[in-house]
Scaffold this active site. Sequence first.
Site, PDB file in Angstrom:
ATOM      1  N   ARG A 137       0.850  -1.203   0.000  1.00 25.68           N
ATOM      2  CA  ARG A 137       0.000   0.000   0.000  1.00 25.68           C
ATOM      3  C   ARG A 137       0.876   1.240   0.000  1.00 25.68           C
ATOM      4  O   ARG A 137       1.082   1.847  -1.034  1.00 25.68           O
ATOM      5  CB  ARG A 137      -0.950  -0.061   1.200  1.00 25.68           C
ATOM      6  CG  ARG A 137      -2.097   0.886   1.150  1.00 25.68           C
ATOM      7  CD  ARG A 137      -3.177   0.586   2.176  1.00 25.68           C
ATOM      8  NE  ARG A 137      -2.728   0.664   3.559  1.00 25.68           N
ATOM      9  CZ  ARG A 137      -3.519   0.448   4.612  1.00 25.68           C
ATOM     10  NH1 ARG A 137      -4.777   0.117   4.435  1.00 25.68           N
ATOM     11  NH2 ARG A 137      -3.054   0.537   5.841  1.00 25.68           N
ATOM     12  N   HIS A 167       2.916  -2.128   8.449  1.00 18.39           N
ATOM     13  CA  HIS A 167       1.541  -2.607   8.685  1.00 18.39           C
ATOM     14  C   HIS A 167       1.411  -4.008   8.100  1.00 18.39           C
ATOM     15  O   HIS A 167       1.830  -4.246   6.966  1.00 18.39           O
ATOM     16  CB  HIS A 167       0.562  -1.638   8.010  1.00 18.39           C
ATOM     17  CG  HIS A 167      -0.876  -1.906   8.333  1.00 18.39           C
ATOM     18  ND1 HIS A 167      -1.349  -2.036   9.622  1.00 18.39           N
ATOM     19  CD2 HIS A 167      -1.965  -2.071   7.527  1.00 18.39           C
ATOM     20  CE1 HIS A 167      -2.666  -2.256   9.595  1.00 18.39           C
ATOM     21  NE2 HIS A 167      -3.048  -2.290   8.340  1.00 18.39           N
ATOM     22  N   ARG A 220      -0.579   0.078  17.543  1.00 24.09           N
ATOM     23  CA  ARG A 220      -1.698   0.883  17.023  1.00 24.09           C
ATOM     24  C   ARG A 220      -2.965   0.041  17.199  1.00 24.09           C
ATOM     25  O   ARG A 220      -3.217  -0.887  16.437  1.00 24.09           O
ATOM     26  CB  ARG A 220      -1.463   1.229  15.543  1.00 24.09           C
ATOM     27  CG  ARG A 220      -0.127   1.921  15.273  1.00 24.09           C
ATOM     28  CD  ARG A 220       0.029   2.304  13.807  1.00 24.09           C
ATOM     29  NE  ARG A 220      -0.119   1.208  12.878  1.00 24.09           N
ATOM     30  CZ  ARG A 220       0.860   0.402  12.483  1.00 24.09           C
ATOM     31  NH1 ARG A 220       2.101   0.569  12.932  1.00 24.09           N
ATOM     32  NH2 ARG A 220       0.631  -0.577  11.628  1.00 24.09           N
ATOM     33  N   TYR A 266     -40.647  -1.847  -2.097  1.00 29.39           N
ATOM     34  CA  TYR A 266     -40.280  -1.737  -3.519  1.00 29.39           C
ATOM     35  C   TYR A 266     -40.121  -3.117  -4.143  1.00 29.39           C
ATOM     36  O   TYR A 266     -39.532  -4.020  -3.539  1.00 29.39           O
ATOM     37  CB  TYR A 266     -38.944  -1.006  -3.668  1.00 29.39           C
ATOM     38  CG  TYR A 266     -39.007   0.467  -3.345  1.00 29.39           C
ATOM     39  CD1 TYR A 266     -39.804   1.333  -4.091  1.00 29.39           C
ATOM     40  CD2 TYR A 266     -38.259   0.991  -2.296  1.00 29.39           C
ATOM     41  CE1 TYR A 266     -39.845   2.696  -3.796  1.00 29.39           C
ATOM     42  CE2 TYR A 266     -38.291   2.347  -1.996  1.00 29.39           C
ATOM     43  CZ  TYR A 266     -39.089   3.190  -2.747  1.00 29.39           C
ATOM     44  OH  TYR A 266     -39.134   4.519  -2.457  1.00 29.39           O
ATOM     45  N   MET A 313     -34.571   3.717   1.519  1.00 36.52           N
ATOM     46  CA  MET A 313     -33.505   4.654   1.876  1.00 36.52           C
ATOM     47  C   MET A 313     -33.552   5.040   3.363  1.00 36.52           C
ATOM     48  O   MET A 313     -32.512   5.112   4.020  1.00 36.52           O
ATOM     49  CB  MET A 313     -33.602   5.922   1.018  1.00 36.52           C
ATOM     50  CG  MET A 313     -32.430   6.856   1.211  1.00 36.52           C
ATOM     51  SD  MET A 313     -32.575   8.397   0.308  1.00 36.52           S
ATOM     52  CE  MET A 313     -32.335   7.891  -1.364  1.00 36.52           C
ATOM     53  N   ASP A 314     -34.764   5.227   3.898  1.00 39.39           N
ATOM     54  CA  ASP A 314     -34.882   5.730   5.276  1.00 39.39           C
ATOM     55  C   ASP A 314     -35.702   4.838   6.189  1.00 39.39           C
ATOM     56  O   ASP A 314     -35.860   5.137   7.366  1.00 39.39           O
ATOM     57  CB  ASP A 314     -35.563   7.115   5.261  1.00 39.39           C
ATOM     58  CG  ASP A 314     -35.039   7.986   4.140  1.00 39.39           C
ATOM     59  OD1 ASP A 314     -33.848   8.330   4.183  1.00 39.39           O
ATOM     60  OD2 ASP A 314     -35.805   8.275   3.196  1.00 39.39           O
TER      61      ASP A 314
END
Length: 383
Positions: A137, A167, A220, A266, A313-314
């Site tokens: 990376r 890492h 870490r 839906y 969505m909600d």
Amino acid sequence: MISAFYRDTWIEINLDAIYDNVHSMRQYLRDDVKLGAVVKANGYGHGVIEVAETALKAGADFLVVAILDEAIQLRQAGFQSPILVLGVVRSSDAAVAAQHNISVTVFQHEWLESAINHLPEGAKLSVHIKCDTGMGRLGFRNAEQVKKAEEIIKNSGVLSLTGIFTHFATADELDNTLFQKQYARFTEMVSALSERPSLVHSGNSAASLRFEDTWFNAVRFGISMYGLSPSMEIKECLPFPLKEALSLHTKISHVKQIEKNETVSYGATYKAQEEEWIATIPIGYADGWLRKLQGQEVLIDGKRMPIVGRVCMDQCMVKLPSFYPVGTEVTLIGVDGTELISVDEIAAKLETINYEVICILGRRIPRKYMKAGQVCSVHNDLI
Ligand SMILES: Cc1ncc(COP(=O)(O)O)c(C=O)c1O
């Protein structure tokens, strides 16, 4: 009455759990090993300020984030502990990092030269050399490159080498082959330095919980601070119990009985087999409760009940075994009675890892912070 949020969907963060996880790690590490609390990505979705405060109280020595903006957010909130940015910072922003006393990660000689040109006389930017030992990376890839970086830093007058790190790509897997190669490469790269910086670190949660050798003199600590195992593979071989800190709740907003053959949501993908009670709950994919969670169970009254039809969505809909009134509490992640829906269960349903589940929970869901079972503060990003 003034309320801190106006929608009955919320996340509860048990700060005592975070405290205990950090404290357990502190006790597990040798005294000379510094504990870095990884609070990037809004404290893995838990809320960066509250997590950082708790981690430092529990014995963390420094804070770790991914981007400079996150580090500045912490400084602006008044945090004075050392902060390390793991990801890329533009060399043109070196002066901003120095001004806020933030340590940055370096992995290109050209970056170093450019940052030196951007730093005003008298400035001092703390840098950690990143070694790419197999993650592929970011990082210098061999001892020669590390040596040259050290030289540039030493001769710069404006950079100060305070750390070196790598890492691991597979520390959370039972097969240690690549892990061991990475460990050996890192040791070689550290040995190439003419002088050891004050922090040498390699372990994320998985590595530092499993392999003492990876501690050097700092770790870490990320996912396990939040009470989660770095992977399912190593869940049973962790050295101390972890306490899951996050739970997700909502309340039934609407209830109705539908007839046999009536459909829900839906695409009309769900058809009632008989007369059924259906509840609507106010959470959807815009909150990070993804469409793939169709069929996932939630907890109501200590019992498991399935989400039926497509997640909107909600909102989404739950099939109830019988009538429950509007306002009944629903637990999507967490404990209700003797039942538990863990973050790992949701990750399995989504065919992903627990990290992703907690990070994608939307910032529009308010966070309630709990201490000793009581709400101690509420954070709503919207208002
Ligand atoms: C470079 C680096 N170090 C440490 C961590 C923390 O890892 P974990 O959450 O597995 O403890 C991460 C997380 O992505 C990382 O990218």
